[in-house]
Design an enzyme around this catalytic site. Structure first.
Site, short mmCIF file in Angstrom:
data_model
loop_
_atom_site.label_atom_id
_atom_site.label_comp_id
_atom_site.label_asym_id
_atom_site.label_seq_id
_atom_site.Cartn_x
_atom_site.Cartn_y
_atom_site.Cartn_z
N THR A 128 0.81 -1.22 0.00
CA THR A 128 0.00 0.00 0.00
C THR A 128 0.84 1.27 0.00
O THR A 128 1.95 1.30 0.55
CB THR A 128 -0.91 0.03 1.25
OG1 THR A 128 -1.39 1.36 1.44
CG2 THR A 128 -0.19 -0.38 2.52
N TYR A 140 -0.92 0.29 11.01
CA TYR A 140 -1.31 -0.40 9.75
C TYR A 140 -0.17 -0.36 8.74
O TYR A 140 0.23 -1.39 8.18
CB TYR A 140 -2.57 0.25 9.17
CG TYR A 140 -2.86 -0.14 7.74
CD1 TYR A 140 -3.43 -1.38 7.44
CD2 TYR A 140 -2.55 0.71 6.67
CE1 TYR A 140 -3.69 -1.74 6.11
CE2 TYR A 140 -2.81 0.36 5.36
CZ TYR A 140 -3.37 -0.87 5.08
OH TYR A 140 -3.63 -1.23 3.78
N GLU A 173 0.30 3.68 1.83
CA GLU A 173 0.46 4.10 3.23
C GLU A 173 1.88 3.83 3.72
O GLU A 173 2.35 4.47 4.65
CB GLU A 173 -0.53 3.36 4.12
CG GLU A 173 -1.90 4.01 4.23
CD GLU A 173 -1.90 5.31 5.03
OE1 GLU A 173 -1.42 5.30 6.17
OE2 GLU A 173 -2.36 6.32 4.50
N LYS A 198 2.02 -3.40 7.18
CA LYS A 198 2.07 -3.65 5.72
C LYS A 198 3.50 -3.64 5.21
O LYS A 198 3.86 -4.40 4.32
CB LYS A 198 1.24 -2.59 4.98
CG LYS A 198 -0.24 -2.89 4.93
CD LYS A 198 -0.54 -3.99 3.92
CE LYS A 198 -2.00 -4.33 3.87
NZ LYS A 198 -2.30 -5.52 3.07
P1 NAP Z 1 -11.30 -4.74 2.85
O1 NAP Z 1 -12.52 -4.43 2.04
O2 NAP Z 1 -11.19 -4.17 4.21
O3 NAP Z 1 -11.18 -6.33 2.92
C1 NAP Z 1 -10.32 -6.97 3.83
C2 NAP Z 1 -10.57 -8.45 3.81
O4 NAP Z 1 -9.72 -9.10 4.77
C3 NAP Z 1 -12.02 -8.84 4.18
O5 NAP Z 1 -12.43 -9.90 3.36
C4 NAP Z 1 -11.85 -9.30 5.63
O6 NAP Z 1 -12.86 -10.19 6.04
C5 NAP Z 1 -10.52 -10.02 5.53
N1 NAP Z 1 -9.93 -10.30 6.85
C6 NAP Z 1 -9.64 -9.40 7.82
N2 NAP Z 1 -9.14 -10.02 8.88
C7 NAP Z 1 -9.13 -11.35 8.61
C8 NAP Z 1 -8.73 -12.51 9.31
N3 NAP Z 1 -8.24 -12.45 10.56
N4 NAP Z 1 -8.85 -13.72 8.71
C9 NAP Z 1 -9.36 -13.81 7.45
N5 NAP Z 1 -9.75 -12.75 6.72
C10 NAP Z 1 -9.64 -11.53 7.31
O7 NAP Z 1 -9.99 -4.30 2.04
P2 NAP Z 1 -9.81 -3.95 0.48
O8 NAP Z 1 -10.07 -2.51 0.30
O9 NAP Z 1 -10.51 -4.96 -0.33
O10 NAP Z 1 -8.23 -4.12 0.34
C11 NAP Z 1 -7.65 -5.39 0.01
C12 NAP Z 1 -6.19 -5.41 0.45
O11 NAP Z 1 -5.48 -4.36 -0.19
C13 NAP Z 1 -5.97 -5.18 1.94
O12 NAP Z 1 -4.85 -5.92 2.33
C14 NAP Z 1 -5.67 -3.68 2.03
O13 NAP Z 1 -4.92 -3.41 3.19
C15 NAP Z 1 -4.89 -3.48 0.76
N6 NAP Z 1 -4.96 -2.15 0.15
C16 NAP Z 1 -6.15 -1.56 -0.07
C17 NAP Z 1 -6.19 -0.31 -0.69
C18 NAP Z 1 -7.49 0.38 -0.99
O14 NAP Z 1 -7.47 1.58 -1.27
N7 NAP Z 1 -8.61 -0.33 -0.99
C19 NAP Z 1 -4.99 0.30 -1.07
C20 NAP Z 1 -3.79 -0.34 -0.83
C21 NAP Z 1 -3.77 -1.59 -0.23
P3 NAP Z 1 -14.25 -9.64 6.67
O15 NAP Z 1 -15.11 -9.27 5.49
O16 NAP Z 1 -14.73 -10.78 7.43
O17 NAP Z 1 -13.92 -8.43 7.51
O1 G4F Z 2 -10.52 6.66 3.43
P1 G4F Z 2 -9.47 6.57 4.47
O2 G4F Z 2 -9.84 5.96 5.76
O3 G4F Z 2 -8.25 5.83 3.76
P2 G4F Z 2 -6.68 5.78 4.10
O4 G4F Z 2 -6.41 6.06 5.51
O5 G4F Z 2 -5.99 6.64 3.09
O6 G4F Z 2 -6.37 4.24 3.82
C1 G4F Z 2 -6.88 3.56 2.69
O7 G4F Z 2 -5.97 3.66 1.63
C2 G4F Z 2 -4.69 3.02 1.86
C3 G4F Z 2 -3.85 3.26 0.61
O8 G4F Z 2 -3.17 4.48 0.72
C4 G4F Z 2 -4.94 1.55 2.12
F1 G4F Z 2 -3.75 0.92 2.31
C5 G4F Z 2 -5.83 1.38 3.34
O9 G4F Z 2 -6.10 0.00 3.53
C6 G4F Z 2 -7.14 2.11 3.09
O10 G4F Z 2 -7.83 1.45 2.05
O11 G4F Z 2 -8.90 8.05 4.78
C7 G4F Z 2 -8.45 8.90 3.75
C8 G4F Z 2 -8.13 10.26 4.35
C9 G4F Z 2 -7.26 10.19 5.60
O12 G4F Z 2 -6.30 11.22 5.55
C10 G4F Z 2 -8.22 10.48 6.76
O13 G4F Z 2 -7.63 11.12 7.89
O14 G4F Z 2 -9.37 10.87 4.77
C11 G4F Z 2 -9.17 11.44 6.05
N1 G4F Z 2 -10.45 11.57 6.73
C12 G4F Z 2 -11.01 12.75 7.13
N2 G4F Z 2 -12.17 12.51 7.78
C13 G4F Z 2 -11.26 10.58 7.12
C14 G4F Z 2 -12.34 11.16 7.78
N3 G4F Z 2 -11.15 9.25 6.95
C15 G4F Z 2 -12.16 8.47 7.43
N4 G4F Z 2 -12.09 7.13 7.24
N5 G4F Z 2 -13.23 8.99 8.12
C16 G4F Z 2 -13.37 10.34 8.32
O15 G4F Z 2 -14.33 10.80 8.91
#
Ligand code: NAP
Ligand code: G4F
Length: 350
Positions: free
Chosen positions: A125, A150, A127, A154
């Site tokens: 990620t 987090y 992050e 990662k």
């Molecule tokens: P997500 O919607 O939060 O999905 C996370 C998945 O992990 C869910 O299926 C969750 O199951 C499962 N999980 C959590 N804890 C577990 C455990 N102990 N055992 C088995 N399964 C477990 O995340 P996503 O947005 O699809 O992201 C997918 C991956 O990419 C993650 O590793 C995230 O950190 C990474 N990532 C995401 C972004 C982004 O912007 N979306 C960017 C960079 C990296 P439940 O449904 O049961 O909770």
């Molecule tokens: O949507 P966020 O919670 O995503 P964040 O923290 O960027 O993380 C996501 O992207 C990462 C990739 O860069 C992934 F690795 C990670 O798993 C996840 O998918 O927050 C985005 C921004 C942050 O700066 C947060 O402080 O929005 C700001 N924010 C402001 N108000 C808020 C809020 N975020 C959340 N969730 N809720 C608020 O009320």
């Protein structure tokens, strides 16, 4: 026919990836964890719930990992499961380290010991870069300085993947994915929170939207396109690391403005800054350079920032309109915890 194993099948990316792989003719297996309330709404929403093989288990449990490998005999493993919410990692840092960090080693050990022809994708990620930003875009050579439990977890997963690739000659590729969103994004992430609240305000179901740091800037892409990059990484002859991003950055405030403008409202009338959503540390800005992915994977983002807001806003309006008309959806009407009872442990001062 190839077998693919997806950890995190019930999440946003797991669901889109499962759909992509099914369309490519894979047998898709997914590790899910048993919850007191079943959580298959995304798989149902995309109409793939009946087409995948679901295997129950937990990432923290080595026998679960060994069993899921034994049952699925995977050619490719997409390790997506994680505690993926940055804010929650400040409240549960140890659980985050176990699930998001250490579990990667459990997966890699299974591959090293018994399945060394299996290709592995690791979900890295943006992050991980944390505070190492400057005004230029981040690429595969930029420095990592994580700013949350987090991100630190990662980064552990990223380096251990590198070590197993180089030390044991395993095929392990890492995507360094910047934020990617969609209509099936988790409700607590800021983009989905904004469109959900905006739609509720539009239908007079809500009066306020409560947010934290609205000056933070992110590089937001469209999730269905990002899972294609994961697939492409595992079709290469050699494993490597790739940044997947849009090379654009926008503030949370811009997202808010765009969403509210789309429904003809002025966000300033509804916004309340709530300290509970301000993290102990927050990455100020992220922007990614995807040139390597374009060059080597022939991947590039297509959906632009404004279109992402529009897609998400349209889906949310449709869902709340349906709710008001008594329609049933695969996804429950999402709700946060009752705001009066939402206490953030990281706010407690000793
Ligand atoms: P997500 O919607 O939060 O999905 C996370 C998945 O992990 C869910 O299926 C969750 O199951 C499962 N999980 C959590 N804890 C577990 C455990 N102990 N055992 C088995 N399964 C477990 O995340 P996503 O947005 O699809 O992201 C997918 C991956 O990419 C993650 O590793 C995230 O950190 C990474 N990532 C995401 C972004 C982004 O912007 N979306 C960017 C960079 C990296 P439940 O449904 O049961 O909770
Ligand atoms: O949507 P966020 O919670 O995503 P964040 O923290 O960027 O993380 C996501 O992207 C990462 C990739 O860069 C992934 F690795 C990670 O798993 C996840 O998918 O927050 C985005 C921004 C942050 O700066 C947060 O402080 O929005 C700001 N924010 C402001 N108000 C808020 C809020 N975020 C959340 N969730 N809720 C608020 O009320």
């Amino acid at each position: 026919m190839k077998n693919a194993l997806i950890t995190g099948i019930t999440g946003q990316d797991g669901t889109y990836l499962a759909k992509l792989l099914l369309n490519k003719g894979y047998n898709v297996y997914g590790l899910y964890r048993r919850l007191s309330t079943p959580n298959f709404w995304r798989l149902q929403d995309l109409n793939i719930y009946d087409k995948i093989n679901l295997i129950s288990g937990d990432l923290t449990d080595l026998s679960s990992i060994m069993n899921v490998f034994k049952v699925s005999q995977p050619d490719e493993v997409y390790h997506l499961a994680a505690q993926s919410f940055v804010e929650a990692s400040f409240e549960s840092p140890l659980a985050t380290a176990e699930v998001t960090g250490l579990s990667t080693t459990r997966i890699l050990e299974a591959v090293k010991l018994f399945y060394n022809n299996t290709k592995v994708y690791y979900a890295g990620t943006s992050e991980m870069y944390g505070s190492s930003y400057d005004s230029t875009s981040l690429d595969e050579n930029s420095v990592f300085k994580p700013m949350s439990p987090y991100a630190a977890s990662k980064l552990y997963g990223y380096w251990i993947s590198n070590i197993y690739r180089n030390g044991y000659n395993l095929f392990v590729s890492s995507g360094i994915l910047f934020n990617h969103e969609s209509q099936i994004r988790g409700i607590e992430f800021v983009t989905r929170k904004i469109v959900n609240d905006a739609a509720k305000i539009y239908y007079n179901l809500e009066k306020k939207i409560k947010l934290g740091n609205i000056n933070a800037m992110r590089d937001w892409g469209y999730a269905p396109e990002y899972v294609e990059a994961m697939y492409k990484m595992l079709q290469k002859d050699k494993p490597d690391d790739y940044v997947i991003a849009t090379n654009e950055t926008h503030s949370v405030k811009e997202f808010l403005e765009e969403a509210f403008n789309y429904i003809g409202l002025n966000y300033e009338k509804y916004l309340e800054i709530d300290k509970r959503f301000i993290r102990p540390l927050d990455v100020p800005v992220l922007k990614g350079d995807y040139s390597k992915a374009k060059r080597e994977l022939n991947w590039e983002p297509k959906t632009k920032f404004k279109d992402i807001v529009k897609i998400m806003m349209d889906a949310e309006l449709k869902r709340w309109d349906g709710y008001l008309k008594g329609k049933k959806f695969a996804w429950d009407v999402p709700n946060y915890p009752n705001e009066n009872s939402l206490l953030k442990t990281y706010m407690v001062k000793k």
